[in-house]
Design a protein around this motif. Structure first.
Motif, PDB file in Angstrom:
ATOM      1  N   ASP A  52       0.826  -1.196   0.000  1.00 14.21           N
ATOM      2  CA  ASP A  52       0.000   0.000   0.000  1.00 14.21           C
ATOM      3  C   ASP A  52       0.868   1.257   0.000  1.00 14.21           C
ATOM      4  O   ASP A  52       2.102   1.187   0.088  1.00 14.21           O
ATOM      5  N   ARG A  63      -4.408   0.849  -8.141  1.00 16.24           N
ATOM      6  CA  ARG A  63      -4.782  -0.401  -7.471  1.00 16.24           C
ATOM      7  C   ARG A  63      -5.326  -1.457  -8.439  1.00 16.24           C
ATOM      8  O   ARG A  63      -4.840  -2.601  -8.471  1.00 16.24           O
ATOM      9  N   PHE A  67      -7.761  -1.803  -1.076  1.00 16.96           N
ATOM     10  CA  PHE A  67      -7.833  -2.588  -2.304  1.00 16.96           C
ATOM     11  C   PHE A  67      -9.211  -3.213  -2.529  1.00 16.96           C
ATOM     12  O   PHE A  67      -9.441  -3.842  -3.564  1.00 16.96           O
TER      13      PHE A  67
END
Length: 329
Positions: free
Chosen positions: A30, A69, A91
Motif C-alpha cells: 500500500d 490499485r 484494495f
C-alpha cells in the motif's frame, strides 16, 4: 522490484510482465512503501520469510497512488501470479472487480472483507492488542493523561484508539486520552512532520505516553516523543528498536504471518474470513531487549492479566467498527 510513477506506462508494463511464471506469488504494498517500518514492512517480512524458507521467488509492487490499485491487480492476474496478496483495506473495491474476472486466481486481502469464492480476507482484532498496550500506558504514566495519533481518519484506526482508551481507563478510570488523526486522505499515512506536531501539542496538553497507529507518520511521532522526553507505543511491526528506551512497547499485528501463510498455501489458498487476535497470536504487545527495562513487573502482570481475561471472555473490548462509537472516550 519497485515500480515508480511510470507504473502506468510501457516501462512498468514490461517490468511487471517480464519473467512472470505461473503459480509464482505476488504482493502489492500500500501507499507508504514496503520499508515504512510498520504495516507494509511487516507484510514484506512475511514474504521474505517464505522466500528464505522455500527458496521460491515472488514479485511485488509499491503503489504511488490510489489510481493504480486495479491495474496492478489486473496485471498480476493476467500474467499468472497466484496467489496475489494485497496489504491494505483500500484494495477492496478493485479486488471485487478483478477477482470476478479471474475466478481461477486466488487473492488475499488484509484488513478488509471481500466476499468472493477465490478471496481470503484476513482481519485483526486490533482493539484487543490496543487494550493491552493501553494498560501498559496507564502504568507508565505518572499522571492521568496519555494520547493517540492516528493516520487517516477511518473507522479502522479509531478501532485502535478506542481499544487503547478502554485499556488505559481500566486502570485509571478518571484518566484522559487525547486522540488526534493526521488527515482524511491517504497522505495521512506518510506525514512524519505532522505526526511530530501533533505529538508536541499532546505533550503540551499533559500527555506522557503516545500510541501511534499511523504508518510512516508514526515515525515522526516516535522521534518527537523521544526528543520531548515522552514514551511512545509503536504499531504493526515491532518498533521498539527505533527509539530504544523511549518506546514503551509496540502493538504488533502479525501481518507477516498472514502473508507468509497465503504464500505457503499457494494456489491451494483457502478462501474465507480469517480473524487474528490475542487468542491466536495475531496481535500482542512486544517485549524485547530494547524495552524490557521499561516494563515493570507490576506492569507486565497487569498486561498478562488483561490478555488472559480478553481471551477467556471475561473482559470484552469494544470494537469501534461494529457501531462507530467508543464508550471509553
Amino acid at each position: 522490484m519497485t515500480l515508480m510513477k511510470s507504473f502506468l506506462g510501457a516501462a512498468a508494463t514490461l517490468a511487471l510482465t517480464s519473467g512472470a511464471a505461473m503459480a509464482e506469488p505476488a504482493i502489492i504494498f500500500d501507499l507508504g512503501g514496503k520499508f515504512d517500518k510498520s504495516f507494509n514492512e511487516s507484510s514484506y517480512n512475511g514474504a521474505e520469510r517464505w522466500k528464505a524458507e522455500t527458496g521460491g521467488t515472488y514479485r511485488d509492487v509499491e503503489l504511488q497512488s490510489d489510481a493504480q490499485r486495479e491495474q496492478a491487480l489486473r496485471r498480476f492476474a493476467e500474467n499468472g501470479f497466484n496467489p496475489i496478496v494485497m496489504a491494505g483495506f483500500s484494495f477492496a473495491t478493485a479486488l471485487e472487480t478483478v477477482a470476478a474476472d479471474f475466478p481461477d486466481t486466488k487473492f488475499t486481502i488484509i484488513d478488509m472483507v471481500v466476499d468472493a469464492p477465490n478471496v481470503r480476507s484476513v482481519v485483526f482484532n486490533e482493539h484487543e492488542g490496543s487494550y493491552v498496550v493501553g494498560v501498559a500506558a496507564a502504568y507508565a504514566a505518572k499522571g492521568d493523561t496519555v494520547s493517540f495519533v492516528g493516520g487517516m481518519d477511518i473507522p479502522l484506526i479509531s478501532k485502535f484508539a478506542c481499544g487503547y482508551a478502554q485499556g488505559f481507563k481500566s486502570v485509571k478510570p478518571e484518566g484522559k486520552v487525547i486522540v488526534n488523526m493526521t488527515g482524511t486522505t491517504p497522505a495521512a499515512w506518510n506525514d512524519p512532520v505532522k505526526g511530530g506536531e501533533l505529538t508536541r501539542a499532546q505533550k503540551a496538553a499533559g500527555s506522557e505516553v503516545v500510541f501511534a497507529a499511523a504508518g510512516g507518520t508514526g515515525l515522526g511521532v516516535l522521534q518527537t516523543a523521544a526528543d520531548e522526553g515522552m514514551l511512545a507505543i509503536g504499531v504493526d511491526s515491532n518498533q521498539n528498536y527505533l527509539q530504544p528506551g523511549h518506546v514503551l512497547t509496540s502493538m504488533v499485528k502479525r501481518v507477516d504471518n498472514a502473508v507468509y501463510d497465503a504464500f505457503m498455501q499457494g494456489e491451494d489458498l483457502e478462501p474465507g474470513i480469517f480473524v487474528m487476535g490475542l487468542a491466536n497470536d495475531g496481535v500482542g504487545a512486544a517485549i524485547d531487549e530494547y524495552n524490557e527495562a521499561l516494563i515493570t513487573p507490576e506492569m507486565k502482570a497487569a498486561m498478562d492479566d488483561a490478555t488472559a481475561k480478553i481471551i477467556s471472555g471475561e473482559v470484552v473490548v469494544h470494537d469501534y467498527m461494529t457501531d462507530e462509537t467508543c464508550p471509553a472516550y
